[in-house]
Design a protein around this motif. Structure first.
Motif, PDB file in Angstrom:
ATOM      1  N   SER A 121       5.961 -30.450 -89.538  1.00 55.13           N
ATOM      2  CA  SER A 121       4.933 -29.440 -89.291  1.00 55.13           C
ATOM      3  C   SER A 121       4.986 -29.085 -87.802  1.00 55.13           C
ATOM      4  CB  SER A 121       3.559 -29.977 -89.690  1.00 55.13           C
ATOM      5  OG  SER A 121       3.255 -31.145 -88.966  1.00 55.13           O
ATOM      6  N   THR A 122       4.144 -28.167 -87.379  1.00 59.61           N
ATOM      7  CA  THR A 122       4.106 -27.774 -85.967  1.00 59.61           C
ATOM      8  C   THR A 122       2.685 -27.911 -85.430  1.00 59.61           C
ATOM      9  OG1 THR A 122       3.740 -25.449 -86.493  1.00 59.61           O
ATOM     10  CG2 THR A 122       6.033 -26.159 -86.219  1.00 59.61           C
ATOM     11  N   PHE A 123       2.599 -28.015 -84.110  1.00 57.48           N
ATOM     12  CA  PHE A 123       1.298 -28.055 -83.446  1.00 57.48           C
ATOM     13  C   PHE A 123       1.421 -27.384 -82.089  1.00 57.48           C
ATOM     14  CE2 PHE A 123       3.455 -31.879 -82.102  1.00 57.48           C
ATOM     15  CZ  PHE A 123       3.085 -32.061 -80.786  1.00 57.48           C
ATOM     16  N   SER A 124       0.282 -27.186 -81.445  1.00 62.13           N
ATOM     17  CA  SER A 124       0.231 -26.559 -80.123  1.00 62.13           C
ATOM     18  C   SER A 124      -0.432 -27.505 -79.135  1.00 62.13           C
ATOM     19  CB  SER A 124      -0.589 -25.264 -80.168  1.00 62.13           C
ATOM     20  OG  SER A 124       0.036 -24.312 -80.990  1.00 62.13           O
ATOM     21  N   VAL A 125      -0.030 -27.395 -77.893  1.00 67.99           N
ATOM     22  CA  VAL A 125      -0.706 -28.061 -76.786  1.00 67.99           C
ATOM     23  C   VAL A 125      -1.205 -26.933 -75.885  1.00 67.99           C
ATOM     24  CG1 VAL A 125      -0.439 -29.568 -74.795  1.00 67.99           C
ATOM     25  CG2 VAL A 125       0.734 -30.121 -76.933  1.00 67.99           C
ATOM     26  N   SER A 126      -2.531 -26.861 -75.704  1.00 68.62           N
ATOM     27  CA  SER A 126      -3.117 -25.726 -74.997  1.00 68.62           C
ATOM     28  C   SER A 126      -4.194 -26.165 -74.027  1.00 68.62           C
ATOM     29  CB  SER A 126      -3.763 -24.753 -75.995  1.00 68.62           C
ATOM     30  OG  SER A 126      -2.851 -24.348 -76.965  1.00 68.62           O
ATOM     31  N   ASP A 127      -4.270 -25.452 -72.919  1.00 70.20           N
ATOM     32  CA  ASP A 127      -5.365 -25.585 -71.961  1.00 70.20           C
ATOM     33  C   ASP A 127      -6.156 -24.287 -71.978  1.00 70.20           C
ATOM     34  OD1 ASP A 127      -4.576 -28.086 -71.133  1.00 70.20           O
ATOM     35  OD2 ASP A 127      -3.595 -27.398 -69.310  1.00 70.20           O
ATOM     36  N   TYR A 128      -7.469 -24.420 -72.072  1.00 68.92           N
ATOM     37  CA  TYR A 128      -8.367 -23.270 -72.016  1.00 68.92           C
ATOM     38  C   TYR A 128      -9.298 -23.463 -70.828  1.00 68.92           C
ATOM     39  CZ  TYR A 128      -7.018 -22.447 -76.885  1.00 68.92           C
ATOM     40  OH  TYR A 128      -6.319 -22.223 -78.032  1.00 68.92           O
ATOM     41  N   ALA A 129      -9.596 -22.381 -70.132  1.00 67.40           N
ATOM     42  CA  ALA A 129     -10.555 -22.433 -69.037  1.00 67.40           C
ATOM     43  C   ALA A 129     -11.497 -21.244 -69.155  1.00 67.40           C
ATOM     44  CB  ALA A 129      -9.847 -22.404 -67.689  1.00 67.40           C
ATOM     45  N   LEU A 130     -12.782 -21.527 -69.106  1.00 64.45           N
ATOM     46  CA  LEU A 130     -13.807 -20.489 -69.050  1.00 64.45           C
ATOM     47  C   LEU A 130     -14.387 -20.540 -67.638  1.00 64.45           C
ATOM     48  CD1 LEU A 130     -15.673 -18.385 -70.446  1.00 64.45           C
ATOM     49  CD2 LEU A 130     -17.217 -20.299 -70.927  1.00 64.45           C
ATOM     50  N   LEU A 131     -14.250 -19.434 -66.892  1.00 64.31           N
ATOM     51  CA  LEU A 131     -14.768 -19.351 -65.528  1.00 64.31           C
ATOM     52  C   LEU A 131     -15.977 -18.433 -65.513  1.00 64.31           C
ATOM     53  CD1 LEU A 131     -11.715 -20.146 -65.132  1.00 64.31           C
ATOM     54  CD2 LEU A 131     -11.868 -18.990 -62.956  1.00 64.31           C
ATOM     55  N   ILE A 132     -17.085 -18.944 -65.013  1.00 65.41           N
ATOM     56  CA  ILE A 132     -18.280 -18.142 -64.808  1.00 65.41           C
ATOM     57  C   ILE A 132     -18.408 -17.994 -63.293  1.00 65.41           C
ATOM     58  CG2 ILE A 132     -20.771 -17.980 -65.164  1.00 65.41           C
ATOM     59  CD1 ILE A 132     -20.250 -19.935 -67.601  1.00 65.41           C
ATOM     60  N   SER A 133     -18.278 -16.757 -62.808  1.00 59.47           N
ATOM     61  CA  SER A 133     -18.131 -16.507 -61.374  1.00 59.47           C
ATOM     62  C   SER A 133     -19.291 -15.687 -60.823  1.00 59.47           C
ATOM     63  CB  SER A 133     -16.835 -15.752 -61.095  1.00 59.47           C
ATOM     64  OG  SER A 133     -15.747 -16.406 -61.693  1.00 59.47           O
ATOM     65  N   TYR A 134     -19.599 -15.946 -59.564  1.00 60.66           N
ATOM     66  CA  TYR A 134     -20.652 -15.205 -58.862  1.00 60.66           C
ATOM     67  C   TYR A 134     -20.216 -14.998 -57.412  1.00 60.66           C
ATOM     68  CZ  TYR A 134     -25.133 -14.009 -56.743  1.00 60.66           C
ATOM     69  OH  TYR A 134     -26.130 -13.377 -56.062  1.00 60.66           O
ATOM     70  N   ALA A 135     -20.520 -13.807 -56.870  1.00 60.55           N
ATOM     71  CA  ALA A 135     -20.232 -13.505 -55.465  1.00 60.55           C
ATOM     72  C   ALA A 135     -21.373 -12.690 -54.884  1.00 60.55           C
ATOM     73  CB  ALA A 135     -18.920 -12.738 -55.336  1.00 60.55           C
ATOM     74  N   ARG A 136     -21.581 -12.865 -53.589  1.00 62.86           N
ATOM     75  CA  ARG A 136     -22.663 -12.144 -52.918  1.00 62.86           C
ATOM     76  C   ARG A 136     -22.262 -11.784 -51.497  1.00 62.86           C
ATOM     77  NH1 ARG A 136     -27.601 -10.397 -53.695  1.00 62.86           N
ATOM     78  NH2 ARG A 136     -29.101 -10.421 -51.995  1.00 62.86           N
ATOM     79  N   LYS A 137     -22.618 -10.544 -51.093  1.00 59.51           N
ATOM     80  CA  LYS A 137     -22.482 -10.123 -49.699  1.00 59.51           C
ATOM     81  C   LYS A 137     -23.642 -10.733 -48.920  1.00 59.51           C
ATOM     82  CE  LYS A 137     -20.358  -5.659 -50.680  1.00 59.51           C
ATOM     83  NZ  LYS A 137     -20.486  -4.191 -50.587  1.00 59.51           N
ATOM     84  N   LEU A 138     -23.365 -11.231 -47.728  1.00 59.88           N
ATOM     85  CA  LEU A 138     -24.398 -11.837 -46.896  1.00 59.88           C
ATOM     86  C   LEU A 138     -24.860 -10.879 -45.819  1.00 59.88           C
ATOM     87  CD1 LEU A 138     -22.922 -15.412 -46.379  1.00 59.88           C
ATOM     88  CD2 LEU A 138     -24.618 -14.668 -48.058  1.00 59.88           C
ATOM     89  N   GLY A 139     -26.107 -10.997 -45.421  1.00 64.07           N
ATOM     90  CA  GLY A 139     -26.639 -10.252 -44.285  1.00 64.07           C
ATOM     91  C   GLY A 139     -27.224  -8.914 -44.644  1.00 64.07           C
ATOM     92  N   ASN A 140     -28.099  -8.409 -43.759  1.00 57.90           N
ATOM     93  CA  ASN A 140     -28.735  -7.103 -43.934  1.00 57.90           C
ATOM     94  C   ASN A 140     -28.568  -6.203 -42.724  1.00 57.90           C
ATOM     95  OD1 ASN A 140     -29.773  -7.554 -46.518  1.00 57.90           O
ATOM     96  ND2 ASN A 140     -31.462  -8.754 -45.687  1.00 57.90           N
ATOM     97  N   SER A 141     -27.842  -6.659 -41.700  1.00 57.73           N
ATOM     98  CA  SER A 141     -27.691  -5.867 -40.480  1.00 57.73           C
ATOM     99  C   SER A 141     -26.464  -4.976 -40.579  1.00 57.73           C
ATOM    100  CB  SER A 141     -27.556  -6.809 -39.282  1.00 57.73           C
ATOM    101  OG  SER A 141     -26.340  -7.526 -39.382  1.00 57.73           O
ATOM    102  N   ASP A 142     -26.066  -4.398 -39.443  1.00 54.88           N
ATOM    103  CA  ASP A 142     -24.861  -3.566 -39.434  1.00 54.88           C
ATOM    104  C   ASP A 142     -23.601  -4.385 -39.696  1.00 54.88           C
ATOM    105  OD1 ASP A 142     -25.031  -4.885 -37.033  1.00 54.88           O
ATOM    106  OD2 ASP A 142     -24.433  -3.159 -35.816  1.00 54.88           O
ATOM    107  N   LEU A 143     -23.708  -5.712 -39.646  1.00 54.70           N
ATOM    108  CA  LEU A 143     -22.589  -6.582 -40.007  1.00 54.70           C
ATOM    109  C   LEU A 143     -22.602  -6.901 -41.502  1.00 54.70           C
ATOM    110  CD1 LEU A 143     -22.659  -9.136 -37.063  1.00 54.70           C
ATOM    111  CD2 LEU A 143     -21.200  -7.140 -37.333  1.00 54.70           C
ATOM    112  N   SER A 144     -23.557  -6.311 -42.216  1.00 52.08           N
ATOM    113  CA  SER A 144     -23.706  -6.584 -43.645  1.00 52.08           C
ATOM    114  C   SER A 144     -22.407  -6.312 -44.394  1.00 52.08           C
ATOM    115  CB  SER A 144     -24.817  -5.706 -44.222  1.00 52.08           C
ATOM    116  OG  SER A 144     -24.931  -5.920 -45.597  1.00 52.08           O
ATOM    117  N   GLY A 145     -22.078  -7.188 -45.277  1.00 51.92           N
ATOM    118  CA  GLY A 145     -20.881  -7.016 -46.078  1.00 51.92           C
ATOM    119  C   GLY A 145     -19.646  -7.634 -45.484  1.00 51.92           C
TER     120      GLY A 145
END
Length: 173
Positions: free
Chosen positions: A87-111
């Motif tokens: 018979s046959t079989f599989s060897v598998s890796d699964y990854a679920l990534l839950i990602s978050y990003a944010r710009k910092l600051g509120n001044s003219d340097l924002s972003g």
């Protein structure tokens, strides 16, 4: 240059802030080593607020070797070789990534300064013989000015913990 699309969730999640669109979808399929290895990737990402400061993404990755011959039952009960018992079989890796990003600051340097991270859920499958579940965290920071782009990515800052469960039948042992 920085990755500026939803794939930044994998490469450097702090760069998700450079997504041009409010919503993105990405996908990929690749075969390695003449089709022995298969890599699949799918991701969705979007802006999470009206100011364009928070971004999120969900990615699913699969890397697997499929159709591995299982010769544990090649010999019949009488000791003869019976190729129909392979018979046959599989060897598998699964990854679920839950990602978050944010710009910092509120001044003219924002972003200019951005932070991001991934929470990863990992699943490994070794046919019907063994399974594993795990988790890990990545963290990232990036800086962008008119002349410089800098980023720092910390992969597996918690180490990726995996718990294995093995299940062999008496015949397989």
């Amino acid at each position: 240059s920085f990755c500026s699309d939803v794939t930044a969730a994998y490469w450097n999640p702090s760069a998700l802030v450079f997504m041009d669109a409010k919503f993105q979808i990405a996908g990929q399929h690749a075969q390695w080593y003449a089709g022995i290895g298969n890599y699949d990737y799918a991701a969705v990402g979007k802006s999470l607020d009206t100011e364009g400061k928070s971004f999120g993404a969900v990615s699913l990755i699969r890397m697997g070797i499929d159709d591995i011959p299982n010769t544990l039952r090649l010999r019949g009960p009488d000791g003869s070789i019976d190729y129909s018992r392979i018979s046959t079989f599989s060897v598998s890796d699964y990854a679920l990534l839950i990602s978050y990003a944010r710009k910092l600051g509120n001044s003219d340097l924002s972003g200019r300064w951005n932070v991001g991270g991934n929470f990863k859920i990992i699943h490994r499958s070794f046919g019907s013989f063994a399974k594993s579940y795990g988790f890990g965290i990545d963290a990232a920071i990036s800086y962008k000015s008119e002349h410089w782009k800098l980023s720092l990515m910390g992969r597996d800052i918690t180490t990726t913990f995996n718990a294995y469960k093995f299940s062999f039948s008496d015949e397989e042992k």
